[in-house]
Write an enzyme that holds these catalytic residues in place. Structure first.
Site: not given
Lengths: 257, 65
Positions: A206-207, A96, A184-185, A157
């Protein structure tokens, strides 16, 4: 089924492994998410430390594929060297590819990204570029040899969801045959469902999972949302309209005429 | 000699990378290495000489997003 670089995937939810409260919670979240791909990274470790070795044996025990990232790299050189190091440690040609261009937004440096992608694709890497929704950059990345794209939803995040719906919709329409994974996001499962409804093939989270009050329950919620969004895409959503359209038949209505 | 290991100056005796890693406590560990910003594959470590002032990166698997 989703196919990326010749690998068939049942799950459309990729999971990051950072920022969980404990390794036990991470393992349980991976199972709840039914994830088949986990992102991992490389970091400095002193001679006496064992954290990285413990983490790697935990991930190997989960029986999933790993997608090493080049997170934190701000130059082409750093990203390319990190990719080589990751290929040796993790034993996969997948990477990635992140080349960060802005310290506040962690926005991809698309110029460096393209240069690094050209180098790595030519060396036999299977590159998953973390990019913006820019159509021209996407075209160039595909020309460089990338067979999948990872456009951002919002800054890493941030939990803001899909910031540029028009841009992401245009990207999907422009490259109908290319696996597109929103990376992301994303903040909540409805963001993931929305991405799949728009026709994106998968999402990477993830976050939003790791930092939830109950990461395992949130992983399960994202898995349901991704499934619902994909099913809805296949079912063919209606077009949005500006005005009301009655759903109850108007023919035979009482008290008229 | 003095080399920079993961951003910290260290005094080492070994002349090449494989022995240096042992000296620094990395024996048997899954790590990737780079010297002066260039990747050095595991099999090339025994024949990779280190010199005073070299910058060595020793990276291990870690959580990532």
């Amino acid at each position: 089924m989703l196919e990326v670089y010749g690998t068939q995937l049942r799950s459309r939810l990729l999971l990051g492994t950072a920022r969980y409260p404990s390794p036990t919670v991470l393992s349980a979240a991976v199972r709840a998410a039914r994830a088949e791909i986990l992102t991992v990274s490389l970091r400095r470790e002193a001679g006496g430390e064992r954290a990285g070795q413990g983490f790697w044996s935990l991930v190997r025990g989960l029986g999933v594929r790993v997608l090493p990232n080049t997170a934190g790299c701000h130059s082409v050189k750093e990203a390319v060297t990190t990719a080589h190091m990751a290929r040796e440690v993790f034993g996969t040609p997948w990477v990635k590819l992140e080349v960060i261009g802005d310290a506040d937004t962690l926005q991809p440096d698309v110029f460096g990204l393209l240069e690094a992608a050209r180098i790595l694709c030519a060396e036999g890497f299977e590159v998953f570029p973390y990019t913006t929704e820019d159509l021209v950059v996407a075209e160039r990345l595909l020309d460089a040899g990338c067979r999948v794209l990872m456009p951002w939803g919002a800054p890493i995040g941030s939990g803001r969801g899909l910031n540029n719906l028009y841009g992401l919709t245009a990207l999907r329409a422009r490259f109908p045959g290319v696996p597109l994974i929103v990376d992301a996001g994303l903040g909540v499962p409805s963001h993931a469902a929305q991405a799949l409804e728009l026709g994106f093939d998968a999402v990477l989270v993830n976050t939003a999972v790791a930092q939830a009050t109950d990461p395992v329950a949130m992983a399960g919620a994202f898995a349901l949302a991704v499934e619902a969004g994909h099913a809805a895409r296949l079912a063919g959503p209606i077009e949005a309209r500006d005005f009301a359209v009655p759903s109850t038949p108007v023919v035979g209505q009482a008290f008229r005429g | 000699m003095r080399i920079l290991v993961n951003g910290v100056w260290r005094e080492t005796a070994a002349a090449e990378l494989a022995a240096t890693l042992e000296e620094l406590g990395y024996a048997g560990r899954i790590v990737a290495t780079a010297v002066n910003g260039e990747f050095v594959a595991a099999e090339a470590r025994p024949r990779t000489a280190l010199a005073e002032g070299d910058r060595l990166e020793v990276l291990a698997p870690m959580q990532g997003g």
